[in-house]
Design a protein around this motif. Sequence first.
Motif, PDB file in Angstrom:
ATOM      1  N   UNK A  22      36.642  57.719  51.415  1.00 41.25           N
ATOM      2  CA  UNK A  22      37.066  59.754  52.103  1.00 41.25           C
ATOM      3  C   UNK A  22      36.419  59.248  53.226  1.00 41.25           C
ATOM      4  N   UNK A  23      34.550  58.869  53.028  1.00 42.86           N
ATOM      5  CA  UNK A  23      34.207  58.897  54.670  1.00 42.86           C
ATOM      6  C   UNK A  23      34.425  57.845  55.532  1.00 42.86           C
ATOM      7  N   UNK A  24      34.304  56.466  55.216  1.00 44.17           N
ATOM      8  CA  UNK A  24      34.838  55.711  55.904  1.00 44.17           C
ATOM      9  C   UNK A  24      36.885  55.678  56.131  1.00 44.17           C
ATOM     10  N   UNK A  25      37.013  56.165  55.661  1.00 49.06           N
ATOM     11  CA  UNK A  25      38.685  56.354  55.882  1.00 49.06           C
ATOM     12  C   UNK A  25      38.987  57.653  56.567  1.00 49.06           C
ATOM     13  N   UNK A  26      37.507  58.781  56.998  1.00 46.76           N
ATOM     14  CA  UNK A  26      38.041  59.412  57.962  1.00 46.76           C
ATOM     15  C   UNK A  26      37.385  58.734  59.070  1.00 46.76           C
ATOM     16  N   UNK A  27      36.438  58.656  59.538  1.00 46.29           N
ATOM     17  CA  UNK A  27      35.798  57.558  59.641  1.00 46.29           C
ATOM     18  C   UNK A  27      37.086  56.433  61.220  1.00 46.29           C
ATOM     19  N   UNK A  28      37.502  55.939  60.440  1.00 41.25           N
ATOM     20  CA  UNK A  28      38.591  55.077  60.805  1.00 41.25           C
ATOM     21  C   UNK A  28      39.904  56.461  61.273  1.00 41.25           C
ATOM     22  N   UNK A  29      40.153  57.527  61.103  1.00 44.34           N
ATOM     23  CA  UNK A  29      41.079  58.313  61.355  1.00 44.34           C
ATOM     24  C   UNK A  29      40.479  58.681  62.994  1.00 44.34           C
ATOM     25  N   UNK A  30      39.353  59.723  62.711  1.00 52.64           N
ATOM     26  CA  UNK A  30      38.605  59.802  63.964  1.00 52.64           C
ATOM     27  C   UNK A  30      38.971  58.884  65.212  1.00 52.64           C
ATOM     28  N   UNK A  31      38.035  57.474  64.918  1.00 48.66           N
ATOM     29  CA  UNK A  31      38.311  56.831  65.549  1.00 48.66           C
ATOM     30  C   UNK A  31      39.573  56.079  66.333  1.00 48.66           C
ATOM     31  N   UNK A  32      40.105  56.007  65.401  1.00 49.68           N
ATOM     32  CA  UNK A  32      42.028  55.929  66.474  1.00 49.68           C
ATOM     33  C   UNK A  32      42.762  57.072  67.013  1.00 49.68           C
ATOM     34  N   UNK A  33      42.498  58.008  66.748  1.00 48.71           N
ATOM     35  CA  UNK A  33      42.746  59.313  67.352  1.00 48.71           C
ATOM     36  C   UNK A  33      42.271  59.304  68.641  1.00 48.71           C
ATOM     37  N   UNK A  34      40.635  59.098  68.707  1.00 48.05           N
ATOM     38  CA  UNK A  34      39.562  58.551  69.817  1.00 48.05           C
ATOM     39  C   UNK A  34      41.267  57.852  71.561  1.00 48.05           C
ATOM     40  N   UNK A  35      41.237  57.136  70.365  1.00 53.43           N
ATOM     41  CA  UNK A  35      42.098  56.049  71.195  1.00 53.43           C
ATOM     42  C   UNK A  35      42.939  56.653  71.455  1.00 53.43           C
ATOM     43  N   UNK A  36      44.100  56.993  70.808  1.00 57.96           N
ATOM     44  CA  UNK A  36      45.529  57.620  71.316  1.00 57.96           C
ATOM     45  C   UNK A  36      45.105  58.567  71.847  1.00 57.96           C
ATOM     46  N   UNK A  37      44.577  59.528  71.911  1.00 56.55           N
ATOM     47  CA  UNK A  37      43.821  60.787  72.622  1.00 56.55           C
ATOM     48  C   UNK A  37      44.072  60.194  74.421  1.00 56.55           C
ATOM     49  N   UNK A  38      43.379  58.969  74.665  1.00 58.16           N
ATOM     50  CA  UNK A  38      43.178  58.729  75.975  1.00 58.16           C
ATOM     51  C   UNK A  38      44.196  58.229  76.464  1.00 58.16           C
ATOM     52  N   UNK A  39      45.244  58.302  75.591  1.00 61.62           N
ATOM     53  CA  UNK A  39      46.667  57.458  76.129  1.00 61.62           C
ATOM     54  C   UNK A  39      46.406  55.871  76.677  1.00 61.62           C
ATOM     55  N   UNK A  40      47.662  55.226  77.111  1.00 60.99           N
ATOM     56  CA  UNK A  40      48.194  53.503  77.325  1.00 60.99           C
ATOM     57  C   UNK A  40      47.101  53.314  78.300  1.00 60.99           C
TER      58      UNK A  40
END
Length: 333
Positions: free
Chosen positions: A141-159
């Motif tokens: 669960x912890x590493x799943x959350x870490x993965x999602x946070x990292x991806x969210x940061x990338x997507x938030x910054x745009x293309x």
Amino acid sequence: MKQQEFFSSRWALIIASIGIAVGTGNIWRFSRIVAQNGGGSFLIPWVIFLLIWSVPLLIAEFAIGKSARMGPVGAIAKTAGRKFGWMGAYIVFVSAAIMFYYSVVTGWCIRYFFSAASGNLFSTSEHLAYWNEFTSGYQPLLFHIAAMVLVALVVYRGITKGVEKVTRFLVPSLLFILLLLFIRAVTLPDAFEGIKYFFTPDLNVILDYKVWLNALTQNAWDTGAGWGLILTYAIYMKKSEDISLNAALIGFGNNTISILAGITIFSTVFALSSVDAMQQVSQSGPANTGLTFIYLPLLFSKISESNLVNTIFASLFFLALFFAAFTSLISMV
């Protein structure tokens, strides 16, 4: 409203799209499916379905996304009519469902990379128990959350500042790591036996319809064709770009990496396995996880007599697996 953001170049789009296609399925699932379907016999229908299924679907996704400049729901509705908008919604639903699983797998890859890099992975020879201990606790669960946070940061910054910048680094890095692992694998004793099995077809096996069905399934899985992900990236491609060429480069690039990973794994298993290599590749543990997280760590401990060398190669493998998973996960989010 005028669209403000595009991929900066064709190669930026292609690299990002290869990041969609090249995922854990190319590394862990592909080898298992090849082993279960006659080795080289599987590769023939697999290449055929790339040409008649995956590449045409990729072309269609590029065309629809580039023309409509909308996500799957809006693009399908605009292209085929509003009453078919549900088809786009279904595509989104399926991709989201895959994302829920894929994000967990990405977390596993992060965990095993750190385990390998720290040397903790080789602190035991009971890798099934090690895997069971990991999956039965709170760490997934912890590493799943870490993965999602990292991806969210990338997507938030745009293309351009997010997706393009990250994939420009991760995809070439993934290829470089795979090449290092490939070179080491093919230079192991008896590695040629694995390569021979991987490329030698059995005509009797080719006639089995299940082999063809599995080849189609693998193509659909590892290219991402029909998932709506390429369609979404196509929104941000420039009008002057060649759709067919892009689709062909992505399809063949994806399958080339699958072959590279397959040779690496088959060479390693045949060279280092002390039991039936095919049984280990196709049946070890619970499906894909058995080969990747249970059996391969055992093999990595046998690559050389140096624990440092073994740690480096195991770390590189799980880092490559993480890069593959992460670049695919970005497109799903």
